[in-house]
Write a protein that holds these residues in place. Structure first.
Motif, PDB file in Angstrom:
ATOM      1  N   ALA A 107       0.838  -1.203   0.000  1.00 42.78           N
ATOM      2  CA  ALA A 107       0.000   0.000   0.000  1.00 42.78           C
ATOM      3  C   ALA A 107       0.870   1.249   0.000  1.00 42.78           C
ATOM      4  O   ALA A 107       1.963   1.278   0.567  1.00 42.78           O
ATOM      5  CB  ALA A 107      -0.922  -0.001   1.219  1.00 42.78           C
ATOM      6  N   ARG A 108       0.353   2.299  -0.637  1.00 44.01           N
ATOM      7  CA  ARG A 108       1.038   3.592  -0.621  1.00 44.01           C
ATOM      8  C   ARG A 108       0.438   4.415   0.527  1.00 44.01           C
ATOM      9  O   ARG A 108      -0.733   4.776   0.487  1.00 44.01           O
ATOM     10  CB  ARG A 108       0.827   4.313  -1.950  1.00 44.01           C
ATOM     11  N   VAL A 109       1.273   4.689   1.533  1.00 43.90           N
ATOM     12  CA  VAL A 109       0.783   5.322   2.757  1.00 43.90           C
ATOM     13  C   VAL A 109       1.575   6.601   3.026  1.00 43.90           C
ATOM     14  O   VAL A 109       2.803   6.590   3.009  1.00 43.90           O
ATOM     15  CB  VAL A 109       0.908   4.382   3.970  1.00 43.90           C
ATOM     16  N   VAL A 110       0.854   7.675   3.277  1.00 44.78           N
ATOM     17  CA  VAL A 110       1.483   8.921   3.709  1.00 44.78           C
ATOM     18  C   VAL A 110       1.257   9.066   5.211  1.00 44.78           C
ATOM     19  O   VAL A 110       0.110   9.029   5.673  1.00 44.78           O
ATOM     20  CB  VAL A 110       0.903  10.138   2.971  1.00 44.78           C
ATOM     21  N   VAL A 111       2.340   9.201   5.955  1.00 39.50           N
ATOM     22  CA  VAL A 111       2.258   9.448   7.392  1.00 39.50           C
ATOM     23  C   VAL A 111       2.372  10.956   7.607  1.00 39.50           C
ATOM     24  O   VAL A 111       3.388  11.565   7.260  1.00 39.50           O
ATOM     25  CB  VAL A 111       3.373   8.708   8.154  1.00 39.50           C
ATOM     26  N   VAL A 112       1.336  11.545   8.136  1.00 35.95           N
ATOM     27  CA  VAL A 112       1.271  12.996   8.317  1.00 35.95           C
ATOM     28  C   VAL A 112       1.560  13.330   9.772  1.00 35.95           C
ATOM     29  O   VAL A 112       0.784  12.992  10.663  1.00 35.95           O
ATOM     30  CB  VAL A 112      -0.113  13.533   7.909  1.00 35.95           C
ATOM     31  N   GLY A 113       2.671  14.005  10.012  1.00 31.88           N
ATOM     32  CA  GLY A 113       3.107  14.304  11.371  1.00 31.88           C
ATOM     33  C   GLY A 113       4.168  13.315  11.794  1.00 31.88           C
ATOM     34  O   GLY A 113       3.916  12.103  11.835  1.00 31.88           O
ATOM     35  N   LEU A 114       5.369  13.803  12.084  1.00 33.79           N
ATOM     36  CA  LEU A 114       6.500  12.917  12.337  1.00 33.79           C
ATOM     37  C   LEU A 114       6.999  13.039  13.779  1.00 33.79           C
ATOM     38  O   LEU A 114       8.192  12.994  14.050  1.00 33.79           O
ATOM     39  CB  LEU A 114       7.627  13.217  11.342  1.00 33.79           C
ATOM     40  N   GLY A 115       6.050  13.180  14.696  1.00 35.11           N
ATOM     41  CA  GLY A 115       6.377  13.092  16.111  1.00 35.11           C
ATOM     42  C   GLY A 115       6.575  11.642  16.510  1.00 35.11           C
ATOM     43  O   GLY A 115       6.769  10.752  15.657  1.00 35.11           O
ATOM     44  N   THR A 116       6.489  11.370  17.806  1.00 37.58           N
ATOM     45  CA  THR A 116       6.764  10.021  18.305  1.00 37.58           C
ATOM     46  C   THR A 116       5.857   8.973  17.669  1.00 37.58           C
ATOM     47  O   THR A 116       6.323   7.934  17.194  1.00 37.58           O
ATOM     48  CB  THR A 116       6.601   9.991  19.834  1.00 37.58           C
ATOM     49  N   SER A 117       4.541   9.237  17.648  1.00 33.98           N
ATOM     50  CA  SER A 117       3.622   8.241  17.088  1.00 33.98           C
ATOM     51  C   SER A 117       3.756   8.143  15.580  1.00 33.98           C
ATOM     52  O   SER A 117       3.632   7.051  15.008  1.00 33.98           O
ATOM     53  CB  SER A 117       2.176   8.577  17.477  1.00 33.98           C
TER      54      SER A 117
END
Length: 485
Positions: A7-17
């Motif tokens: 799957a092509r996934v964008v993770v938005v927000g690169l804090g701890t979680s």
């Protein structure tokens, strides 16, 4: 989505979680790209995830939305830092792009893994979440289970699920996380309380309530409520067949409730003899270490949290002896009604975790009349403070205001406590805030008073989090001249 592999996934927000989500998704074979509005967050993520990670900085909300929606992704895993009313979530909903919280991702990962996985015991509420989650984890541990506190506290839940070693999870859920959580089916759940908070993020109190109520959806064994408002949430929830409503109260419990009989926490919900018997679970002596340092009684909100934790643990089948043992071993959290020092007869208390009016009122209400010097202010999150000030005006000797959103507190004090002296701190940098506030409070306090940091506001205007704010307060108190008393 049936599988995350490929799957092509964008993770938005690169804090701890966000970093944990990106790491687990990559391990599962997804094609992952990370996006954050902060260049510094991108660089921190690159240091953790490696130079090959596909990471991009977006300077503002519209650019962030353009980036994410322009990637042709199958899924976005979105940080709680992105508001419900943001361009990204508004446009994603219109375009049909699925958006998950890291919590939802964790549940999906667990469902795809072999075996049943750990039971989830989920906790939300305006106040008391972290205390209750810690108590619950301590009780489950006393029962011999590997049951970490996860979610909005501790290790990201997706990382713990991916490790696959837990028997149960004590899951703290913020309204932000619940907003994008769609399929979690907890064993048991609770909303501890509800008061106006985070209105700027959700857009309205009704939207905030709706997201909090999601904690009960699909619950399989017990939906725990604490008052009429949370009971209504349970009655409205779409739960699994056979799930029960279980109440808690600070008084003698009726059938189907946990409560307090004299100094004993009792269960009339989970034992087969509940029609005629209340099963003892613990006593006030088991919580005595959580009472104020000056020898006062265990605060009512601590008792309420203990009953909620006990109800969730009992839903998991924990025996009464483990409830008592777990409560005895729970040490409490930092920055929650924590006595920092006593100097010249003045007690200094750090309740930096009181980030809204509801929590601040609980702390201020425990003070003797006229003996409180209140340090308040920060980021108001769209809240108003009339009800808070009206309810605690008689407790106040003086007020010291900090933070960028002093105006709503100042106005409420002028309306409802016009005779209480108010000092405002206008520090130009974070390091100067607390020394000035503490010095002002020291001038105003008298022997027998309590100086209480209970900001009723978030900390991110001048500090990285409430912990940093509390640490700065404690350091400034310890730097006062003179010897501790």
């Amino acid at each position: 989505m049936t599988t995350l592999a490929g799957a092509r996934v964008v993770v938005v927000g690169l804090g701890t979680s966000g970093r944990a989500a990106a790491e687990v998704l990559t391990t599962l074979g997804a094609h992952v790209e990370g996006v954050d509005r902060s260049e510094a967050s991108v660089e921190a993520a690159r240091a953790e995830l490696g130079p090959a990670a596909r990471l991009t900085a977006a300077g503002d909300d519209e650019t962030l939305a353009d980036l994410v929606l322009g990637r042709g992704a199958d899924l976005a895993v979105v940080s709680p830092g992105v508001p419900a009313t943001s361009p990204l979530l508004t446009r994603a909903a219109a375009s049909g792009l699925p958006c998950w919280s890291e919590v939802e991702l964790a549940w999906q990962v667990q469902q795809a893994a072999p075996g049943p996985g750990p039971d989830w015991l989920t906790i939300t509420g305006t106040n008391g979440k972290t205390t209750t989650v810690g108590m619950l984890s301590s009780i489950l541990t006393a029962a011999g289970l590997h049951a970490p506190a996860v979610g909005n506290v501790g290790t990201p839940v997706v990382r713990v699920v991916a490790e696959g070693r837990a028997d149960a999870l004590a899951v703290e859920l913020s309204s932000f996380q619940l907003h994008l959580t769609h399929s979690v089916a907890p064993l048991a759940s609770v909303c501890l309380n509800l008061a106006p908070d985070h209105i700027d993020w959700h857009g309205s109190f009704a939207a905030y309530r709706e997201d909090k109520a999601r904690v009960y959806a699909r619950t399989r064994v017990a939906c725990v409520y604490t008052d009429d408002m949370t009971r209504a949430m349970v009655e409205e929830a779409d739960v699994a067949e056979g799930a029960r409503a279980v109440g808690t109260r600070l008084g003698a419990p009726a059938v189907g409730e946990l409560g307090l009989v004299e100094d004993v926490l009792c269960d009339r919900a989970f034992d087969r003899r509940r029609q005629t018997h209340a099963v003892p679970l613990a006593t006030l002596a088991d919580l005595a270490h959580l009472a104020p340092a000056d020898g006062g009684e265990v605060p009512r909100h601590v008792l309420a949290d203990a009953l909620a934790a006990a109800a969730l643990a009992r839903a998991r089948g924990v025996e009464p002896a483990a409830v008592a043992a777990g409560l005895r071993s729970f040490t409490g959290g930092r920055h929650r009604i924590e006595t920092v020092a006593t100097r010249d007869g003045v007690t200094w208390v750090d309740d930096s975790k009181a980030t809204n009016a509801h929590a601040a009122r609980a702390s201020l209400g425990a003070l003797p009349p006229g003996r409180g010097v209140w340090v308040a202010g920060g980021l108001a999150k769209g809240a108003t403070f009339d009800e808070l000030v009206r309810g605690v005006a008689d407790r106040l000797r003086a007020v010291v205001l900090i933070g960028v959103d002093r105006a709503p507190l100042r106005a409420a004090l002028a309306r409802h406590a016009p005779d209480v002296p108010v000092t405002e701190v206008e520090a130009g940098d974070t390091e100067g805030v607390m020394p000035l506030a503490v010095a002002a409070a020291a001038r105003l306090a008298r022997p027998g008073d309590t100086v209480l940091l209970a900001p009723a506001c978030a900390s991110m205007d001048q500090f990285t989090d409430y912990g940093a704010r509390g640490d700065a307060f404690a350091a400034a108190v310890r730097a006062l001249p003179g010897e501790p008393g």
